[in-house]
Scaffold this active site. Structure first.
Site, PDB file in Angstrom:
ATOM      1  N   HIS A 123     -77.491  81.987  10.652  1.00 15.21           N
ATOM      2  CA  HIS A 123     -78.490  80.919  10.637  1.00 15.21           C
ATOM      3  C   HIS A 123     -78.537  80.273   9.259  1.00 15.21           C
ATOM      4  O   HIS A 123     -78.478  80.974   8.245  1.00 15.21           O
ATOM      5  CB  HIS A 123     -79.868  81.488  10.989  1.00 15.21           C
ATOM      6  CG  HIS A 123     -80.854  80.461  11.446  1.00 15.21           C
ATOM      7  ND1 HIS A 123     -81.522  79.636  10.576  1.00 15.21           N
ATOM      8  CD2 HIS A 123     -81.285  80.129  12.690  1.00 15.21           C
ATOM      9  CE1 HIS A 123     -82.329  78.832  11.259  1.00 15.21           C
ATOM     10  NE2 HIS A 123     -82.203  79.106  12.538  1.00 15.21           N
ATOM     11  N   ASP A 129     -74.654  82.958  16.510  1.00 11.89           N
ATOM     12  CA  ASP A 129     -75.163  81.666  16.973  1.00 11.89           C
ATOM     13  C   ASP A 129     -74.056  80.642  16.747  1.00 11.89           C
ATOM     14  O   ASP A 129     -73.791  80.223  15.611  1.00 11.89           O
ATOM     15  CB  ASP A 129     -76.427  81.282  16.219  1.00 11.89           C
ATOM     16  CG  ASP A 129     -77.105  80.054  16.806  1.00 11.89           C
ATOM     17  OD1 ASP A 129     -76.426  78.999  16.892  1.00 11.89           O
ATOM     18  OD2 ASP A 129     -78.292  80.129  17.176  1.00 11.89           O
ATOM     19  N   HIS A 146     -75.784  83.336  20.833  1.00  9.96           N
ATOM     20  CA  HIS A 146     -76.703  82.258  21.201  1.00  9.96           C
ATOM     21  C   HIS A 146     -75.893  80.987  21.396  1.00  9.96           C
ATOM     22  O   HIS A 146     -75.062  80.643  20.550  1.00  9.96           O
ATOM     23  CB  HIS A 146     -77.753  82.024  20.107  1.00  9.96           C
ATOM     24  CG  HIS A 146     -78.968  82.872  20.242  1.00  9.96           C
ATOM     25  ND1 HIS A 146     -79.980  82.877  19.307  1.00  9.96           N
ATOM     26  CD2 HIS A 146     -79.352  83.743  21.215  1.00  9.96           C
ATOM     27  CE1 HIS A 146     -80.934  83.709  19.696  1.00  9.96           C
ATOM     28  NE2 HIS A 146     -80.565  84.246  20.848  1.00  9.96           N
TER      29      HIS A 146
END
Length: 291
Positions: free
Chosen positions: A139, A167, A193
């Site tokens: 992130h 992600d 994700h």
């Protein structure tokens, strides 16, 4: 097996009960529900709703997604982590997710990075003591904001109970090729994700302050296979990887939709993703070779 899950965070601003969501998820073809930490806590007030109940609906909870305290007093952080682990066990979730702090890797000096890594190492041991896995999400604005920084963090902590929530969009946002990044991080990846954006200059809509606000912009949020980040090569790699292994562990993928019309978009995304996986051809050797 590739398992697809929806996230309760997609319904953070809607009045939807867990039984209603579970009924819809099962009928739509999802394998499970990723629980946002605040939702998991409040649902404790409803007797009869737990991991066993959800399994009776044909669903599982792969992960409780929360935010561990990586600053402040260590004992308070340990207590919070143990409470989160007890919550995860209530829901029969094998993983808990956190962010690696609130500062980007380039903003941290050596001492700050060392302190953050030490705290993550301590909390990883707490999670391991509870029989669970701690996954750190890739992130922006965190220690896991680039491939190199994430790999350095994993090496510094060096614990089998620590993994990565990969992600895809944020890896791409950092300038990395998701397929190449996955090759490098594959031994530690425990969850994925999926989300997408219409064009790169709109990525700011995923900033936490905007996403969590009911009045936040949703401009540019698009279905997984319709955005600027091309998921198709990665999906093909994952599908072929699964087909190549004699006893593959399930791959858990959560569809992290933050925009409007959640039911329609999630249903469509799930259908298209399963179709893409089913259509996959030969196994690429690159990912298999790094296992």
């Amino acid at each position: 097996m590739i398992r697809f899950h929806l996230c309760t965070i997609s319904f953070r601003h809607q009045l939807v009960s867990l039984p209603e969501l579970a009924t819809w998820a099962g009928a739509t073809g999802f394998d499970g529900i990723e629980l946002w930490g605040v939702h998991a806590r409040h649902l404790l007030q409803q007797p009869g709703l737990d991991g066993r109940w959800l399994k009776s609906q044909g669903l599982g909870i792969p992960m409780v997604s929360d935010y561990l305290p990586l600053e402040g007093g260590e004992q308070e952080a340990i207590r919070y982590t143990r409470d989160l682990c007890r919550l995860a066990r209530h829901w029969q979730a094998p993983k808990v997710r956190t962010f690696a702090g609130h500062q980007g890797s380039a903003e941290l000096d050596r001492g700050q990075r060392k302190a953050l890594t030490r705290r993550l190492q301590t909390l990883t041991r707490c999670v391991a003591d509870e029989g669970l896995t701690l996954v750190v999400e890739t992130h922006p604005g965190t220690l896991a904001d680039t491939v190199d920084s994430t790999l350095a963090m994993l090496a510094d902590i060096d614990h089998p109970a620590l993994g990565i929530n990969f992600d895809v969009l944020h890896v791409w946002e950092a300038g990395a090729d998701p397929q190449l990044a996955l090759q490098q991080m594959a031994p530690w990846v425990r969850h994925f994700h999926f989300k997408n954006i219409h064009q790169r200059d709109q990525l700011g809509v995923f900033a936490p302050a905007n996403v969590y606000s009911p009045a936040g912009s949703r401009q540019g949020m698009v279905p997984v296979l319709e955005g600027a980040c091309d998921y198709r090569p990665l999906l093909d790699t994952l599908a072929n990887w699964q087909q190549s292994l004699a006893n593959p562990a399930p791959l858990d993928i959560s569809l992290e939709w933050f925009g409007p019309d959640s039911y329609r978009v999630l249903s469509s995304d799930l259908r298209q993703l399963r179709l893409r996986v089913a259509e996959t051809g030969e196994q690429p050797q690159s990912l298999a070779a790094c296992q």
